[in-house]
Design a protein around this motif. Sequence first.
Motif, PDB file in Angstrom:
ATOM      1  N   ASP A 140    -108.500 -50.551  40.815  1.00  0.00           N
ATOM      2  CA  ASP A 140    -109.426 -50.302  41.921  1.00  0.00           C
ATOM      3  C   ASP A 140    -108.760 -49.605  43.106  1.00  0.00           C
ATOM      4  OD1 ASP A 140    -111.576 -51.389  40.602  1.00  0.00           O
ATOM      5  OD2 ASP A 140    -111.316 -53.392  41.446  1.00  0.00           O
ATOM      6  N   GLY A 141    -107.466 -49.262  42.963  1.00  0.00           N
ATOM      7  CA  GLY A 141    -106.798 -48.477  43.980  1.00  0.00           C
ATOM      8  C   GLY A 141    -105.814 -49.210  44.861  1.00  0.00           C
ATOM      9  N   GLN A 142    -105.641 -50.538  44.649  1.00  0.00           N
ATOM     10  CA  GLN A 142    -104.713 -51.292  45.484  1.00  0.00           C
ATOM     11  C   GLN A 142    -103.266 -50.942  45.144  1.00  0.00           C
ATOM     12  OE1 GLN A 142    -105.375 -53.824  48.015  1.00  0.00           O
ATOM     13  NE2 GLN A 142    -103.222 -53.305  48.333  1.00  0.00           N
ATOM     14  N   THR A 143    -102.478 -50.629  46.147  1.00  0.00           N
ATOM     15  CA  THR A 143    -101.044 -50.412  45.965  1.00  0.00           C
ATOM     16  C   THR A 143    -100.356 -51.766  45.851  1.00  0.00           C
ATOM     17  OG1 THR A 143    -101.216 -48.433  47.348  1.00  0.00           O
ATOM     18  CG2 THR A 143     -98.991 -49.284  46.914  1.00  0.00           C
ATOM     19  N   ILE A 144     -99.546 -51.939  44.802  1.00  0.00           N
ATOM     20  CA  ILE A 144     -98.959 -53.244  44.505  1.00  0.00           C
ATOM     21  C   ILE A 144     -97.484 -53.087  44.171  1.00  0.00           C
ATOM     22  CG2 ILE A 144     -99.065 -55.302  43.019  1.00  0.00           C
ATOM     23  CD1 ILE A 144    -101.984 -54.558  42.386  1.00  0.00           C
ATOM     24  N   VAL A 145     -96.663 -53.959  44.733  1.00  0.00           N
ATOM     25  CA  VAL A 145     -95.271 -54.088  44.321  1.00  0.00           C
ATOM     26  C   VAL A 145     -95.072 -55.520  43.848  1.00  0.00           C
ATOM     27  CG1 VAL A 145     -92.852 -54.064  45.027  1.00  0.00           C
ATOM     28  CG2 VAL A 145     -94.419 -52.295  45.869  1.00  0.00           C
ATOM     29  N   THR A 146     -94.684 -55.674  42.591  1.00  0.00           N
ATOM     30  CA  THR A 146     -94.469 -56.983  41.995  1.00  0.00           C
ATOM     31  C   THR A 146     -92.976 -57.181  41.772  1.00  0.00           C
ATOM     32  OG1 THR A 146     -96.605 -56.854  40.841  1.00  0.00           O
ATOM     33  CG2 THR A 146     -95.029 -58.507  40.064  1.00  0.00           C
ATOM     34  N   VAL A 147     -92.422 -58.217  42.370  1.00  0.00           N
ATOM     35  CA  VAL A 147     -91.010 -58.544  42.215  1.00  0.00           C
ATOM     36  C   VAL A 147     -90.889 -59.628  41.154  1.00  0.00           C
ATOM     37  CG1 VAL A 147     -88.992 -59.535  43.362  1.00  0.00           C
ATOM     38  CG2 VAL A 147     -90.450 -57.906  44.573  1.00  0.00           C
ATOM     39  N   THR A 148     -90.111 -59.364  40.103  1.00  0.00           N
ATOM     40  CA  THR A 148     -90.057 -60.307  38.982  1.00  0.00           C
ATOM     41  C   THR A 148     -88.786 -60.106  38.167  1.00  0.00           C
ATOM     42  OG1 THR A 148     -91.294 -61.115  37.049  1.00  0.00           O
ATOM     43  CG2 THR A 148     -91.319 -58.739  37.441  1.00  0.00           C
ATOM     44  N   HIS A 149     -88.451 -61.108  37.375  1.00  0.00           N
ATOM     45  CA  HIS A 149     -87.411 -60.949  36.362  1.00  0.00           C
ATOM     46  C   HIS A 149     -88.032 -60.872  34.972  1.00  0.00           C
ATOM     47  CE1 HIS A 149     -88.181 -65.307  36.240  1.00  0.00           C
ATOM     48  NE2 HIS A 149     -87.825 -65.199  34.978  1.00  0.00           N
ATOM     49  N   ASP A 150     -89.388 -60.923  34.922  1.00  0.00           N
ATOM     50  CA  ASP A 150     -90.137 -61.007  33.665  1.00  0.00           C
ATOM     51  C   ASP A 150     -90.537 -59.605  33.197  1.00  0.00           C
ATOM     52  OD1 ASP A 150     -91.873 -61.466  31.590  1.00  0.00           O
ATOM     53  OD2 ASP A 150     -93.086 -62.952  32.644  1.00  0.00           O
ATOM     54  N   LEU A 151     -89.867 -59.109  32.173  1.00  0.00           N
ATOM     55  CA  LEU A 151     -90.156 -57.772  31.666  1.00  0.00           C
ATOM     56  C   LEU A 151     -91.584 -57.669  31.130  1.00  0.00           C
ATOM     57  CD1 LEU A 151     -89.132 -54.941  31.076  1.00  0.00           C
ATOM     58  CD2 LEU A 151     -88.209 -55.791  28.899  1.00  0.00           C
ATOM     59  N   ALA A 152     -92.092 -58.749  30.527  1.00  0.00           N
ATOM     60  CA  ALA A 152     -93.452 -58.722  29.989  1.00  0.00           C
ATOM     61  C   ALA A 152     -94.475 -58.550  31.111  1.00  0.00           C
ATOM     62  CB  ALA A 152     -93.737 -59.997  29.203  1.00  0.00           C
ATOM     63  N   LEU A 153     -94.254 -59.215  32.239  1.00  0.00           N
ATOM     64  CA  LEU A 153     -95.151 -59.053  33.387  1.00  0.00           C
ATOM     65  C   LEU A 153     -95.114 -57.616  33.884  1.00  0.00           C
ATOM     66  CD1 LEU A 153     -96.972 -60.171  35.654  1.00  0.00           C
ATOM     67  CD2 LEU A 153     -94.877 -60.806  36.878  1.00  0.00           C
ATOM     68  N   ALA A 154     -93.925 -57.054  33.982  1.00  0.00           N
ATOM     69  CA  ALA A 154     -93.796 -55.668  34.433  1.00  0.00           C
ATOM     70  C   ALA A 154     -94.528 -54.713  33.501  1.00  0.00           C
ATOM     71  CB  ALA A 154     -92.323 -55.294  34.525  1.00  0.00           C
ATOM     72  N   ARG A 155     -94.377 -54.910  32.213  1.00  0.00           N
ATOM     73  CA  ARG A 155     -95.035 -54.028  31.246  1.00  0.00           C
ATOM     74  C   ARG A 155     -96.543 -54.150  31.301  1.00  0.00           C
ATOM     75  NH1 ARG A 155     -90.966 -55.195  26.114  1.00  0.00           N
ATOM     76  NH2 ARG A 155     -89.408 -53.573  26.626  1.00  0.00           N
ATOM     77  N   ALA A 156     -97.032 -55.359  31.609  1.00  0.00           N
ATOM     78  CA  ALA A 156     -98.473 -55.592  31.634  1.00  0.00           C
ATOM     79  C   ALA A 156     -99.130 -55.048  32.901  1.00  0.00           C
ATOM     80  CB  ALA A 156     -98.758 -57.087  31.516  1.00  0.00           C
ATOM     81  N   CYS A 157     -98.409 -55.070  34.020  1.00  0.00           N
ATOM     82  CA  CYS A 157     -99.043 -54.828  35.319  1.00  0.00           C
ATOM     83  C   CYS A 157     -98.629 -53.539  36.014  1.00  0.00           C
ATOM     84  CB  CYS A 157     -98.745 -55.994  36.264  1.00  0.00           C
ATOM     85  SG  CYS A 157     -99.337 -57.586  35.677  1.00  0.00           S
ATOM     86  N   ALA A 158     -97.591 -52.901  35.564  1.00  0.00           N
ATOM     87  CA  ALA A 158     -97.070 -51.753  36.308  1.00  0.00           C
ATOM     88  C   ALA A 158     -96.866 -50.548  35.400  1.00  0.00           C
ATOM     89  CB  ALA A 158     -95.741 -52.130  36.973  1.00  0.00           C
ATOM     90  N   SER A 159     -97.052 -49.390  35.985  1.00  0.00           N
ATOM     91  CA  SER A 159     -96.762 -48.151  35.257  1.00  0.00           C
ATOM     92  C   SER A 159     -95.434 -47.550  35.705  1.00  0.00           C
ATOM     93  CB  SER A 159     -97.890 -47.138  35.464  1.00  0.00           C
ATOM     94  OG  SER A 159     -98.093 -46.895  36.835  1.00  0.00           O
ATOM     95  N   ARG A 160     -94.744 -48.269  36.600  1.00  0.00           N
ATOM     96  CA  ARG A 160     -93.425 -47.821  37.050  1.00  0.00           C
ATOM     97  C   ARG A 160     -92.552 -49.045  37.268  1.00  0.00           C
ATOM     98  NH1 ARG A 160     -92.340 -45.205  42.985  1.00  0.00           N
ATOM     99  NH2 ARG A 160     -90.057 -44.987  42.851  1.00  0.00           N
ATOM    100  N   THR A 161     -91.331 -48.996  36.777  1.00  0.00           N
ATOM    101  CA  THR A 161     -90.406 -50.108  36.970  1.00  0.00           C
ATOM    102  C   THR A 161     -89.138 -49.613  37.666  1.00  0.00           C
ATOM    103  OG1 THR A 161     -89.420 -49.813  34.774  1.00  0.00           O
ATOM    104  CG2 THR A 161     -91.246 -51.375  34.958  1.00  0.00           C
ATOM    105  N   VAL A 162     -88.719 -50.387  38.642  1.00  0.00           N
ATOM    106  CA  VAL A 162     -87.472 -50.120  39.373  1.00  0.00           C
ATOM    107  C   VAL A 162     -86.545 -51.290  39.100  1.00  0.00           C
ATOM    108  CG1 VAL A 162     -86.412 -49.834  41.635  1.00  0.00           C
ATOM    109  CG2 VAL A 162     -88.654 -48.803  41.163  1.00  0.00           C
TER     110      VAL A 162
END
Length: 230
Positions: free
Chosen positions: A191-213
């Motif tokens: 819906d357009g919300q800019t989000i930064v998710t801080v995690t150690h969980d690779l599965a969460l990153a893969r599910a929720c983000a199109s870019r990983t740092v």
Amino acid sequence: MSTPVIELSGVSRRYDEGPPALDAVSLTVEAGESVAVLGPSGSGKSTLLNLVAGLDRPSAGTVTVDGVRVDRLGEAGAARYRRAKVGMVFQFFNLLDDLTVVENVLLPAELAGVERAEARRRAAELLDVLGIARHARAHPARLSGGERQRVAVARALMNRPALLLADEPTGALDSASGEDVKRLITDLNADGQTIVTVTHDLALARACASRTVTLVDGRIAADSRTEAVR
């Protein structure tokens, strides 16, 4: 080109005479991106989040969020900045158990001085969109972990922030509730919300983000774009 929502330039943070928690980090996040910041404990993830949120100040470099030079803000200015620009979601929800769900969600608007009727309309809208309207008069202790995290997200979105920061948002949840929150983050970004998710969980990153740092020892070790796994 539009102005980035987050722009870090040469940001370092030292807490003592040892190695820096962050070391000359430069990072840009554009409007509408969903970025996951990965790394082991001690990599600098929490320091990065705290600097973007205005909870800490860099030892060197600049932090700009939605046009605000966060590194220049004093304590009062940082509090106003967080109310206006940033929504935060934490691992352990940080809800006030003596307030009802709707009272928790209304709190940021009350602190920001939003007119009461408008705040209540916004809260009702969020509770409905997030599927927890039926719990509006309940207290958080009566809800499941996934439901409490939805309340926390509603509270974070109350003042229509430019940026949503999520700190290990599924870390305290069972697997079913965790999947629920992953879908919620994905939908918010769609819906357009800019989000930064801080995690150690690779599965969460893969599910929720199109870019990983990826951070290692306070430095960016990798910055890659991938298709999120829905």
